[in-house]
Design a protein around this motif. Structure first.
Motif, PDB file in Angstrom:
ATOM      1  N   ILE A  97      36.607  33.949  34.594  1.00 26.69           N
ATOM      2  CA  ILE A  97      36.385  33.554  33.102  1.00 26.69           C
ATOM      3  C   ILE A  97      34.853  33.910  32.892  1.00 26.69           C
ATOM      4  O   ILE A  97      34.276  33.378  33.433  1.00 26.69           O
ATOM      5  CB  ILE A  97      36.512  32.032  32.806  1.00 26.69           C
ATOM      6  CG1 ILE A  97      38.066  31.887  33.064  1.00 26.69           C
ATOM      7  CG2 ILE A  97      35.971  31.615  31.406  1.00 26.69           C
ATOM      8  CD1 ILE A  97      38.342  30.186  32.889  1.00 26.69           C
ATOM      9  N   ILE A  98      34.433  34.666  31.947  1.00 27.33           N
ATOM     10  CA  ILE A  98      33.089  35.324  31.671  1.00 27.33           C
ATOM     11  C   ILE A  98      32.734  34.608  30.243  1.00 27.33           C
ATOM     12  O   ILE A  98      33.412  34.881  29.382  1.00 27.33           O
ATOM     13  CB  ILE A  98      33.322  36.825  31.808  1.00 27.33           C
ATOM     14  CG1 ILE A  98      33.767  37.427  33.052  1.00 27.33           C
ATOM     15  CG2 ILE A  98      31.964  36.922  31.352  1.00 27.33           C
ATOM     16  CD1 ILE A  98      34.043  38.655  32.984  1.00 27.33           C
ATOM     17  N   PHE A  99      31.481  34.084  30.340  1.00 29.32           N
ATOM     18  CA  PHE A  99      31.247  33.483  29.141  1.00 29.32           C
ATOM     19  C   PHE A  99      29.883  34.565  28.503  1.00 29.32           C
ATOM     20  O   PHE A  99      29.253  35.173  29.342  1.00 29.32           O
ATOM     21  CB  PHE A  99      30.307  32.048  29.547  1.00 29.32           C
ATOM     22  CG  PHE A  99      31.485  30.930  29.963  1.00 29.32           C
ATOM     23  CD1 PHE A  99      31.956  30.477  28.946  1.00 29.32           C
ATOM     24  CD2 PHE A  99      31.469  30.643  31.256  1.00 29.32           C
ATOM     25  CE1 PHE A  99      33.077  29.424  29.252  1.00 29.32           C
ATOM     26  CE2 PHE A  99      32.559  29.736  31.758  1.00 29.32           C
ATOM     27  CZ  PHE A  99      33.303  29.196  30.506  1.00 29.32           C
ATOM     28  N   LEU A 117      33.603  32.182  37.801  1.00 35.43           N
ATOM     29  CA  LEU A 117      32.969  32.340  36.352  1.00 35.43           C
ATOM     30  C   LEU A 117      31.731  33.408  36.589  1.00 35.43           C
ATOM     31  O   LEU A 117      31.205  33.568  37.400  1.00 35.43           O
ATOM     32  CB  LEU A 117      32.373  30.931  36.321  1.00 35.43           C
ATOM     33  CG  LEU A 117      33.113  29.846  36.395  1.00 35.43           C
ATOM     34  CD1 LEU A 117      32.380  28.421  35.627  1.00 35.43           C
ATOM     35  CD2 LEU A 117      34.370  29.921  35.262  1.00 35.43           C
ATOM     36  N   GLY A 118      31.637  33.733  35.510  1.00 33.12           N
ATOM     37  CA  GLY A 118      30.658  35.104  35.087  1.00 33.12           C
ATOM     38  C   GLY A 118      29.972  34.722  33.822  1.00 33.12           C
ATOM     39  O   GLY A 118      30.484  34.179  32.789  1.00 33.12           O
ATOM     40  N   LEU A 119      28.748  35.529  33.657  1.00 30.77           N
ATOM     41  CA  LEU A 119      28.016  35.566  32.528  1.00 30.77           C
ATOM     42  C   LEU A 119      27.551  36.701  31.926  1.00 30.77           C
ATOM     43  O   LEU A 119      27.662  37.799  32.819  1.00 30.77           O
ATOM     44  CB  LEU A 119      26.535  34.896  32.656  1.00 30.77           C
ATOM     45  CG  LEU A 119      26.377  33.384  32.233  1.00 30.77           C
ATOM     46  CD1 LEU A 119      24.807  33.086  32.581  1.00 30.77           C
ATOM     47  CD2 LEU A 119      26.642  33.202  30.953  1.00 30.77           C
ATOM     48  N   ARG A 120      28.010  37.261  30.810  1.00 30.24           N
ATOM     49  CA  ARG A 120      27.537  38.329  30.376  1.00 30.24           C
ATOM     50  C   ARG A 120      25.982  38.559  30.052  1.00 30.24           C
ATOM     51  O   ARG A 120      25.272  37.532  29.635  1.00 30.24           O
ATOM     52  CB  ARG A 120      28.102  38.693  28.973  1.00 30.24           C
ATOM     53  CG  ARG A 120      27.802  40.036  28.336  1.00 30.24           C
ATOM     54  CD  ARG A 120      28.497  40.407  27.055  1.00 30.24           C
ATOM     55  NE  ARG A 120      28.190  41.687  26.734  1.00 30.24           N
ATOM     56  CZ  ARG A 120      28.887  42.551  25.733  1.00 30.24           C
ATOM     57  NH1 ARG A 120      30.055  41.849  25.128  1.00 30.24           N
ATOM     58  NH2 ARG A 120      28.305  43.626  25.275  1.00 30.24           N
ATOM     59  N   VAL A 121      25.553  39.359  30.599  1.00 31.26           N
ATOM     60  CA  VAL A 121      24.067  40.061  30.637  1.00 31.26           C
ATOM     61  C   VAL A 121      23.773  41.082  29.611  1.00 31.26           C
ATOM     62  O   VAL A 121      24.409  42.025  29.473  1.00 31.26           O
ATOM     63  CB  VAL A 121      23.506  40.472  31.905  1.00 31.26           C
ATOM     64  CG1 VAL A 121      22.094  40.615  32.212  1.00 31.26           C
ATOM     65  CG2 VAL A 121      23.873  39.573  33.131  1.00 31.26           C
ATOM     66  N   SER A 158      29.866  33.663  40.061  1.00 35.76           N
ATOM     67  CA  SER A 158      30.185  34.515  40.779  1.00 35.76           C
ATOM     68  C   SER A 158      30.061  35.810  40.558  1.00 35.76           C
ATOM     69  O   SER A 158      30.251  36.794  41.401  1.00 35.76           O
ATOM     70  CB  SER A 158      31.798  34.572  41.345  1.00 35.76           C
ATOM     71  OG  SER A 158      32.586  34.663  40.321  1.00 35.76           O
ATOM     72  N   GLY A 159      29.845  36.123  39.376  1.00 40.01           N
ATOM     73  CA  GLY A 159      29.447  37.700  38.988  1.00 40.01           C
ATOM     74  C   GLY A 159      28.647  37.530  37.607  1.00 40.01           C
ATOM     75  O   GLY A 159      28.625  36.722  36.817  1.00 40.01           O
ATOM     76  N   PHE A 160      28.376  38.877  37.250  1.00 37.15           N
ATOM     77  CA  PHE A 160      27.915  39.330  35.966  1.00 37.15           C
ATOM     78  C   PHE A 160      28.760  40.321  35.122  1.00 37.15           C
ATOM     79  O   PHE A 160      29.377  41.005  35.850  1.00 37.15           O
ATOM     80  CB  PHE A 160      26.381  39.917  36.178  1.00 37.15           C
ATOM     81  CG  PHE A 160      25.205  38.935  36.344  1.00 37.15           C
ATOM     82  CD1 PHE A 160      25.385  37.449  36.048  1.00 37.15           C
ATOM     83  CD2 PHE A 160      24.093  39.379  36.952  1.00 37.15           C
ATOM     84  CE1 PHE A 160      24.307  36.774  36.364  1.00 37.15           C
ATOM     85  CE2 PHE A 160      23.048  38.487  37.283  1.00 37.15           C
ATOM     86  CZ  PHE A 160      23.187  37.164  36.837  1.00 37.15           C
TER      87      PHE A 160
END
Length: 367
Positions: A97-99, A117-121, A158-160
């Motif tokens: 799930i990427i926010f 979980l991930g975040l958009r950069v 856990s990721g970008f």
């Protein structure tokens, strides 16, 4: 097999050509590819695509669910703005799930933390021919730009996701972008498990240096010890479909104009949005020039000007090329025009009509 026009025709043999390149990139680089459903969601060919790709990525709850149910394998869920109901639903099946923002991550962390979980950069760089599609445009809402804010969230992630390209077919420009990302975010990347480099990379284009591209991806993955993901949309389906139409009228106003039984507004909307002409194979080699236009009431509903080998007549067939990406996902009922059917030419050459649309579909789309 004669199919009444208009209809989209997907050719699995042409699709397979792209899929084999995607597979080659995976074998050479280790980078996994997940299909960007925002570009192409026609699940009648997913049984072929999921043999060569690792899953799907999405821009909404419904796309994520479609990928989970129809494609299988990995399901990446991203959305610019989740609602509480979206998060409750997507946690039941999404692998990642990427926010889009730290505020959304804060709001839903306790609900979503069972997934990766991930975040958009927003890296502040991009490659796009159109401001409309530039994710690094001024005041962009897409992704987190503040590096300090990102660093404070690493323990939750856990990721970008970096998505900053649109139709980038320049491998050297892509390599330079990776250098910038490595320099700016390398310390954080080393603390993560995966990084998605998004879509918009035209690595299935004829003549593209696939081996050079793959080598660069492999180097990046090794340097930061991360699993790299790509999110091909257009690259997965480019050149694999046509919109098949028929001429319903011929008029003249300083030039010959052919009106077909489809619409740019309704059936190839991206052409209108980006002010592009449609493509017709061998559409510039004849001596008979026509403007080809749609049959909606929109004055600018024009596919483009083309040269045909023979004069057009009522009933002449016109096939618009490269009609898979951002077409079927955007088709609409403007003017109540007949929606094109969806057909597939299978690998064995047989043609299967997957879906026809009726007046009932039109009324059911309204209230």
């Amino acid at each position: 097999m004669k199919i009444p026009t208009p209809y989209y025709l997907i050719d699995e043999r042409r699709l397979l050509r792209n899929l084999k390149i995607i597979q080659q990139v995976r074998e050479l680089s280790g980078a996994k590819s997940v299909l960007a459903l925002k570009c192409f969601s026609t699940w009648s060919v997913f049984d072929l695509m999921n043999q060569y790709m690792d899953g799907t990525t999405s821009s909404s709850l419904f796309e994520a669910r479609l990928g989970f149910e129809k494609f299988g394998k990995e399901t990446h869920a991203y959305c610019v703005g989740y609602s509480p109901d979206d998060i409750l639903a997507v946690t039941k099946f999404a692998d990642k799930i990427i926010f889009n923002s730290v505020s959304q991550l804060d709001r839903y962390y306790d609900i979503a933390k069972s997934a990766k979980l991930g975040l958009r950069v927003n890296p502040g760089i991009s490659y796009s021919h159109f401001d409309l599609a530039d994710p690094a445009r001024k005041h962009s809402r897409l992704g987190v730009a503040d590096k300090a804010e990102l660093a404070n969230q690493i323990h939750r992630l856990s990721g970008f996701l970096f998505h900053y390209n649109c139709e980038n077919d320049d491998v050297d420009a892509f390599s330079q972008q990776l250098d910038i990302i490595g320099d700016c975010y390398g310390d954080m990347l080393k603390q993560l498990q995966w990084v998605s480099l998004g879509g918009g990379l035209y690595f299935t284009k004829e003549g593209y240096p696939v081996e050079k591209f793959s080598q660069r991806l492999a180097e990046f993955a090794r340097e930061f010890d991360v699993q790299v993901y790509l999110e091909p949309g257009e690259s997965a389906i480019t050149g694999c479909a046509e919109l098949v139409t028929s001429v319903v009228d011929l008029v003249h106003n300083d030039m010959d104009i052919a009106i077909v039984d489809a619409s740019v507004e309704g059936h190839m909307l991206d052409l209108l949005i980006y002010r592009l002409a449609a493509k017709i194979d061998s559409g510039d080699e004849g001596n008979h020039k026509y403007m080809v236009a749609g049959r909606s009431c929109l004055a600018g509903d024009v596919f483009g000007n083309f040269q045909f080998e023979n004069k057009l007549e009522i009933g002449s067939e016109i096939r618009f090329a490269d009609a898979a990406g951002y077409t079927m996902v955007k088709k609409n009922w403007f003017n109540g025009l007949q929606m094109p059917a969806i057909a597939v030419r299978r690998l064995d050459g047989s043609v299967e009509v997957i879906r026809k649309f009726s007046y009932t579909d039109f009324t059911n789309s309204l209230s």
